[in-house]
Structures are given as structure tokens and as C-alpha cells.
Design an enzyme around this catalytic site. Sequence first.
Site, PDB file in Angstrom:
ATOM      1  CG  HIS A 158      -0.242   0.027   2.543  1.00 16.92           C
ATOM      2  ND1 HIS A 158       0.200   1.198   3.110  1.00 16.92           N
ATOM      3  CD2 HIS A 158       0.069  -0.966   3.422  1.00 16.92           C
ATOM      4  CE1 HIS A 158       0.763   0.932   4.285  1.00 16.92           C
ATOM      5  NE2 HIS A 158       0.697  -0.372   4.496  1.00 16.92           N
ATOM      6  CB  CYS A 174       1.495  -3.721   5.089  1.00 16.34           C
ATOM      7  SG  CYS A 174      -0.061  -4.416   5.708  1.00 16.34           S
TER       8      CYS A 174
END
Length: 204
Positions: A158, A174
Site C-alpha cells: 500500500h 505490510c
Amino acid sequence: MRFSKAQVAHHTGSITRRFFVGGVGAIAAVPQMALAHKVQLPDRFLPQLVNSGRRDWVAGSVHVVPDDFFLYLMLQDGMAIRYGVGVGRKGLYEPGTFTVARKAKWPWWRPTNAMIRREPHKYARYKDGLKGGPNNPLGARALYLYDDAGRDTYLRIHGTNEPHTIGSAVSNGCARLTNEHVKDLYERVEIDARVHLYPKGSGA
């Protein structure tokens, strides 16, 4: 190493037309992308066409090498577009092979229950979620990683509104790119693309 548009075209050979058309334009736009950052990134973390030396990495697949803080989107013949990333901090980075099952622009976000338990002072306020936008921790784009059983792993590739964290291990697991760079990656990565997150210290 920089390459001409003709070289980019050669190495993107059998990738889909959508992938190719985005490729040439985005490579040419790298200087503009760099200028868009409030924080000046080191040159090595700017998107660039490189020879990965890995003929075994399949075109269209994504590879995150945490020790180097690089993400490779594979083209043909070992060529790749390489981006700088931030990765999960100690104890939270989860290696493995996953599939991009969903993509979203300006995604909605909710911290996981584990995140809320670990840092309630930071995340409890978002237990009902946060709509997409410039202040959302997932940034401008997100790729959602699922396991081989079709389950959401809650791992994402992301964007981030904290570009200074690129090149460091600070996230909850992440892989993050700057908002400018994740927009570029988003347009290139197909649904069902395979994503390989290599173990730290593996030398991948």
C-alpha cells in the site's frame, strides 16, 4: 541503470498491453515522481528499470526483498521495475507467497484486532474504520494479499503519507511505497499476480 524506451519495450515483450502502455510512460516520468515527494528519497529508492539477475522470477510477479528494502515487479528475461519500500518491523514481518485478490484506490482501513491490542492508545480510536483519503495509513492505493486457501491475510502492499519511512522496517507487517510510487505499481499489477515476501536474512 537507466534504459531507453526501446529497451523498455523489448523487455516488456509479452506482458499485457495495459501493463506495457503504463510501463513506458511511467519510466519516463520518474524524475517528475521524485519531485512530487515532500521528502527527497535516495536515488536507489526511486522506480527504475533494472536487471534483477533472476530468470526464475516470472513476468508479472512481485518480489519483496526486505533486507534491501526493494520491491521488484518482473518483466521479461530477468528485467524488472524496482521500487523502494518500507517493511514490517521486527516480529511483525510475515514472509510467504500470496496472491493479489483485490485492489483498491484510496482504500478504507481498519486496524487489525492485534494492532489494537498492541497499541490501544494509537489504534483504538479507529476500531470502526477510517475512510480513504490523504490521512489514511493505507495511502492512495492498496493491493490485498490472500493465501492459497483464498483467505485474506490482512497483509497489504500500500501507499503511505510518511515517505521518510521508505527504506526502514517500521510497519505492522505490510509493505509500503510512497503514494506516488504505489499509484504507478497499482496500474501494472494484475489481479491474481503472485507476490513473494522473502524472509529477512535470506539473501534473496
